[in-house]
Write a protein that holds these residues in place. Structure first.
Motif, PDB file in Angstrom:
ATOM      1  N   PHE A  19      10.709  -3.763  -9.502  1.00 49.54           N
ATOM      2  CA  PHE A  19      11.372  -2.649  -8.818  1.00 49.54           C
ATOM      3  C   PHE A  19      11.022  -2.646  -7.332  1.00 49.54           C
ATOM      4  O   PHE A  19      11.888  -2.445  -6.478  1.00 49.54           O
ATOM      5  CB  PHE A  19      10.945  -1.330  -9.470  1.00 49.54           C
ATOM      6  CG  PHE A  19      11.348  -0.116  -8.687  1.00 49.54           C
ATOM      7  CD1 PHE A  19      12.661   0.302  -8.638  1.00 49.54           C
ATOM      8  CD2 PHE A  19      10.386   0.611  -7.983  1.00 49.54           C
ATOM      9  CE1 PHE A  19      13.026   1.422  -7.903  1.00 49.54           C
ATOM     10  CE2 PHE A  19      10.740   1.725  -7.259  1.00 49.54           C
ATOM     11  CZ  PHE A  19      12.063   2.139  -7.214  1.00 49.54           C
ATOM     12  N   PHE A  20       9.753  -2.889  -7.040  1.00 52.45           N
ATOM     13  CA  PHE A  20       9.324  -2.918  -5.637  1.00 52.45           C
ATOM     14  C   PHE A  20      10.006  -4.041  -4.873  1.00 52.45           C
ATOM     15  O   PHE A  20      10.511  -3.837  -3.763  1.00 52.45           O
ATOM     16  CB  PHE A  20       7.802  -3.086  -5.592  1.00 52.45           C
ATOM     17  CG  PHE A  20       7.254  -3.437  -4.235  1.00 52.45           C
ATOM     18  CD1 PHE A  20       7.196  -2.481  -3.227  1.00 52.45           C
ATOM     19  CD2 PHE A  20       6.797  -4.725  -3.964  1.00 52.45           C
ATOM     20  CE1 PHE A  20       6.687  -2.806  -1.974  1.00 52.45           C
ATOM     21  CE2 PHE A  20       6.292  -5.056  -2.719  1.00 52.45           C
ATOM     22  CZ  PHE A  20       6.243  -4.094  -1.721  1.00 52.45           C
ATOM     23  N   TRP A  21      10.057  -5.247  -5.469  1.00 60.25           N
ATOM     24  CA  TRP A  21      10.537  -6.417  -4.755  1.00 60.25           C
ATOM     25  C   TRP A  21      12.069  -6.492  -4.711  1.00 60.25           C
ATOM     26  O   TRP A  21      12.647  -6.822  -3.666  1.00 60.25           O
ATOM     27  CB  TRP A  21       9.965  -7.672  -5.415  1.00 60.25           C
ATOM     28  CG  TRP A  21      10.347  -8.943  -4.726  1.00 60.25           C
ATOM     29  CD1 TRP A  21      11.279  -9.854  -5.120  1.00 60.25           C
ATOM     30  CD2 TRP A  21       9.808  -9.445  -3.496  1.00 60.25           C
ATOM     31  NE1 TRP A  21      11.359 -10.884  -4.222  1.00 60.25           N
ATOM     32  CE2 TRP A  21      10.465 -10.660  -3.213  1.00 60.25           C
ATOM     33  CE3 TRP A  21       8.829  -8.985  -2.619  1.00 60.25           C
ATOM     34  CZ2 TRP A  21      10.175 -11.424  -2.084  1.00 60.25           C
ATOM     35  CZ3 TRP A  21       8.545  -9.732  -1.488  1.00 60.25           C
ATOM     36  CH2 TRP A  21       9.213 -10.934  -1.231  1.00 60.25           C
ATOM     37  N   ARG A  22      12.705  -6.171  -5.835  1.00 56.71           N
ATOM     38  CA  ARG A  22      14.153  -6.386  -5.934  1.00 56.71           C
ATOM     39  C   ARG A  22      14.990  -5.184  -5.510  1.00 56.71           C
ATOM     40  O   ARG A  22      16.139  -5.331  -5.102  1.00 56.71           O
ATOM     41  CB  ARG A  22      14.522  -6.762  -7.374  1.00 56.71           C
ATOM     42  CG  ARG A  22      13.876  -8.041  -7.866  1.00 56.71           C
ATOM     43  CD  ARG A  22      14.251  -8.304  -9.314  1.00 56.71           C
ATOM     44  NE  ARG A  22      13.589  -9.506  -9.828  1.00 56.71           N
ATOM     45  CZ  ARG A  22      13.699  -9.926 -11.083  1.00 56.71           C
ATOM     46  NH1 ARG A  22      14.446  -9.249 -11.946  1.00 56.71           N
ATOM     47  NH2 ARG A  22      13.071 -11.017 -11.463  1.00 56.71           N
ATOM     48  N   ILE A  23      14.412  -3.991  -5.621  1.00 57.62           N
ATOM     49  CA  ILE A  23      15.212  -2.779  -5.370  1.00 57.62           C
ATOM     50  C   ILE A  23      14.691  -2.003  -4.163  1.00 57.62           C
ATOM     51  O   ILE A  23      15.434  -1.685  -3.240  1.00 57.62           O
ATOM     52  CB  ILE A  23      15.225  -1.882  -6.616  1.00 57.62           C
ATOM     53  CG1 ILE A  23      15.864  -2.636  -7.795  1.00 57.62           C
ATOM     54  CG2 ILE A  23      15.972  -0.584  -6.347  1.00 57.62           C
ATOM     55  CD1 ILE A  23      15.834  -1.884  -9.097  1.00 57.62           C
ATOM     56  N   LEU A  24      13.393  -1.706  -4.163  1.00 60.69           N
ATOM     57  CA  LEU A  24      12.855  -0.823  -3.134  1.00 60.69           C
ATOM     58  C   LEU A  24      12.872  -1.470  -1.751  1.00 60.69           C
ATOM     59  O   LEU A  24      13.297  -0.851  -0.768  1.00 60.69           O
ATOM     60  CB  LEU A  24      11.429  -0.403  -3.501  1.00 60.69           C
ATOM     61  CG  LEU A  24      10.891   0.843  -2.791  1.00 60.69           C
ATOM     62  CD1 LEU A  24      11.767   2.054  -3.114  1.00 60.69           C
ATOM     63  CD2 LEU A  24       9.459   1.111  -3.192  1.00 60.69           C
ATOM     64  N   LEU A  25      12.413  -2.726  -1.677  1.00 64.36           N
ATOM     65  CA  LEU A  25      12.378  -3.379  -0.363  1.00 64.36           C
ATOM     66  C   LEU A  25      13.767  -3.563   0.247  1.00 64.36           C
ATOM     67  O   LEU A  25      13.952  -3.302   1.439  1.00 64.36           O
ATOM     68  CB  LEU A  25      11.650  -4.723  -0.455  1.00 64.36           C
ATOM     69  CG  LEU A  25      10.127  -4.665  -0.596  1.00 64.36           C
ATOM     70  CD1 LEU A  25       9.536  -6.068  -0.562  1.00 64.36           C
ATOM     71  CD2 LEU A  25       9.506  -3.810   0.500  1.00 64.36           C
ATOM     72  N   PRO A  26      14.775  -4.006  -0.529  1.00 70.26           N
ATOM     73  CA  PRO A  26      16.116  -4.083   0.074  1.00 70.26           C
ATOM     74  C   PRO A  26      16.638  -2.726   0.542  1.00 70.26           C
ATOM     75  O   PRO A  26      17.320  -2.644   1.566  1.00 70.26           O
ATOM     76  CB  PRO A  26      16.978  -4.654  -1.062  1.00 70.26           C
ATOM     77  CG  PRO A  26      16.021  -5.436  -1.899  1.00 70.26           C
ATOM     78  CD  PRO A  26      14.745  -4.656  -1.857  1.00 70.26           C
ATOM     79  N   ALA A  65       0.827  -1.206   0.000  1.00 66.52           N
ATOM     80  CA  ALA A  65       0.000   0.000   0.000  1.00 66.52           C
ATOM     81  C   ALA A  65       0.861   1.256   0.000  1.00 66.52           C
ATOM     82  O   ALA A  65       0.578   2.223  -0.736  1.00 66.52           O
ATOM     83  CB  ALA A  65      -0.923  -0.004   1.222  1.00 66.52           C
ATOM     84  N   ALA A  66       1.917   1.272   0.799  1.00 61.61           N
ATOM     85  CA  ALA A  66       2.795   2.437   0.860  1.00 61.61           C
ATOM     86  C   ALA A  66       3.503   2.667  -0.469  1.00 61.61           C
ATOM     87  O   ALA A  66       3.741   3.821  -0.867  1.00 61.61           O
ATOM     88  CB  ALA A  66       3.827   2.246   1.977  1.00 61.61           C
ATOM     89  N   PHE A  67       3.839   1.594  -1.174  1.00 61.14           N
ATOM     90  CA  PHE A  67       4.473   1.723  -2.490  1.00 61.14           C
ATOM     91  C   PHE A  67       3.549   2.433  -3.465  1.00 61.14           C
ATOM     92  O   PHE A  67       3.971   3.335  -4.211  1.00 61.14           O
ATOM     93  CB  PHE A  67       4.838   0.333  -3.009  1.00 61.14           C
ATOM     94  CG  PHE A  67       5.336   0.322  -4.423  1.00 61.14           C
ATOM     95  CD1 PHE A  67       6.530   0.949  -4.755  1.00 61.14           C
ATOM     96  CD2 PHE A  67       4.622  -0.312  -5.418  1.00 61.14           C
ATOM     97  CE1 PHE A  67       7.002   0.936  -6.067  1.00 61.14           C
ATOM     98  CE2 PHE A  67       5.081  -0.326  -6.731  1.00 61.14           C
ATOM     99  CZ  PHE A  67       6.279   0.305  -7.044  1.00 61.14           C
ATOM    100  N   VAL A  68       2.276   2.075  -3.448  1.00 65.53           N
ATOM    101  CA  VAL A  68       1.312   2.723  -4.338  1.00 65.53           C
ATOM    102  C   VAL A  68       1.126   4.183  -3.949  1.00 65.53           C
ATOM    103  O   VAL A  68       1.124   5.083  -4.811  1.00 65.53           O
ATOM    104  CB  VAL A  68      -0.030   1.972  -4.295  1.00 65.53           C
ATOM    105  CG1 VAL A  68      -1.099   2.727  -5.084  1.00 65.53           C
ATOM    106  CG2 VAL A  68       0.126   0.563  -4.837  1.00 65.53           C
TER     107      VAL A  68
END
Length: 273
Positions: free
Chosen positions: A179-186, A88-91
């Motif tokens: 992008f969300f899973w591989r870059i933003l979360l790390p 939700a925060a990503f959106v």
């Protein structure tokens, strides 16, 4: 004036620290005493040191069952609230759409909604769904009430990530979810650690919700166990202090381990919150 202000700040810090540390030290040392020592020398060192209070609690099957229940509920609540809030925060942080700020404000309003006010309708809802004496009856409401603060913290951090990072990922063929899973979360590990600490400790200390959901003692968490133990051994204050001390050790240890991430996560992205 600067010296006076500094002195006042130090004195206030010492007073606040003492207000926190003294009860903890009293409880820890009190667990090594008997009731006679607590009555005659409540703030003195144990003489002799009595290990039986702690060993009796550690040898109790009920104590370990309640700790396992607390761990299970806390970890499940944290996983659910972090996963849902992160998406939700990503959106909210990276996409523009009509009504975005209104929906986000609706989540923020949840911070002003006291949990105790919802306890009666929540109990009726859980009963109608058959979730009483079910861990989901605690996990789902805890996750729901944890969403507002988690979304606010993660959104602030996600907005602090430069747009150039996302543009570079897209040019390299990365999808929005990639992008969300591989870059933003790390990159958001400090913020995720922060909200995880808040969720785990909040779940660990929750008393009211497990109280109305769990009638079967097999599902009791540690806060309920503390109440039951205090009732059972109301005349044995030293043993109660030992139980309370052991019950709060996991949350204190987790705070101590995650303190650095907690501070850095709360201060990250404030400029663009």
């Amino acid at each position: 004036m600067r010296r006076v202000r500094s002195t006042a700040l130090h004195l206030t810090s010492i007073a606040v620290g003492a207000a926190i540390v003294v009860p903890i030290v009293f409880g820890v040392l009190g667990g090594f005493k008997d009731n006679g020592q607590l009555f005659n020398s409540p703030f003195g060192l144990p003489d002799p040191w009595i290990l039986g209070n702690y060993t009796d609690v550690l040898g109790s099957e009920m104590f370990w069952r309640q700790m396992g229940n607390s761990f299970g509920v806390a970890l499940a609540t944290t996983a659910l609230v972090v996963i849902v809030a992160a998406m939700a925060a990503f959106v909210f942080a990276r996409y523009s759409f009509p009504g975005r700020e209104g929906v986000f404000t609706l989540f923020a309003v949840g911070l002003m909604f006291p949990f105790a006010v919802a306890i009666l309708p929540l109990f009726v809802l859980l009963r109608s769904m058959g979730l009483l004496d079910n861990p989901l009856g605690v996990i789902l409401p805890q996750a729901a009430f944890g969403l507002p603060v988690t979304i606010i913290i993660l959104r602030s951090f996600f907005r602090s990530i430069p747009a150039e990072v996302e543009e570079s990922a897209v040019l390299d063929g990365c999808s929005p979810f990639g992008f969300f899973w591989r870059i933003l979360l790390p990159m958001a590990r400090p913020a995720i650690a922060t909200v995880s600490v808040l969720a785990i400790v909040g779940s660990w200390n929750n008393f009211l919700l497990p109280l109305i959901v769990f009638n079967d003692s097999e599902w009791w968490t540690l806060p309920l166990g503390v109440r039951q133990f205090q009732t059972q051994y109301s005349t044995d204050t030293a043993r109660v202090l030992a139980y309370v001390t052991l019950a709060m050790v996991p949350s204190l240890a987790f705070y101590a381990i995650a303190e650095r991430h907690l501070i850095s996560g709360l201060t990250s992205g404030l400029g663009k919150g």
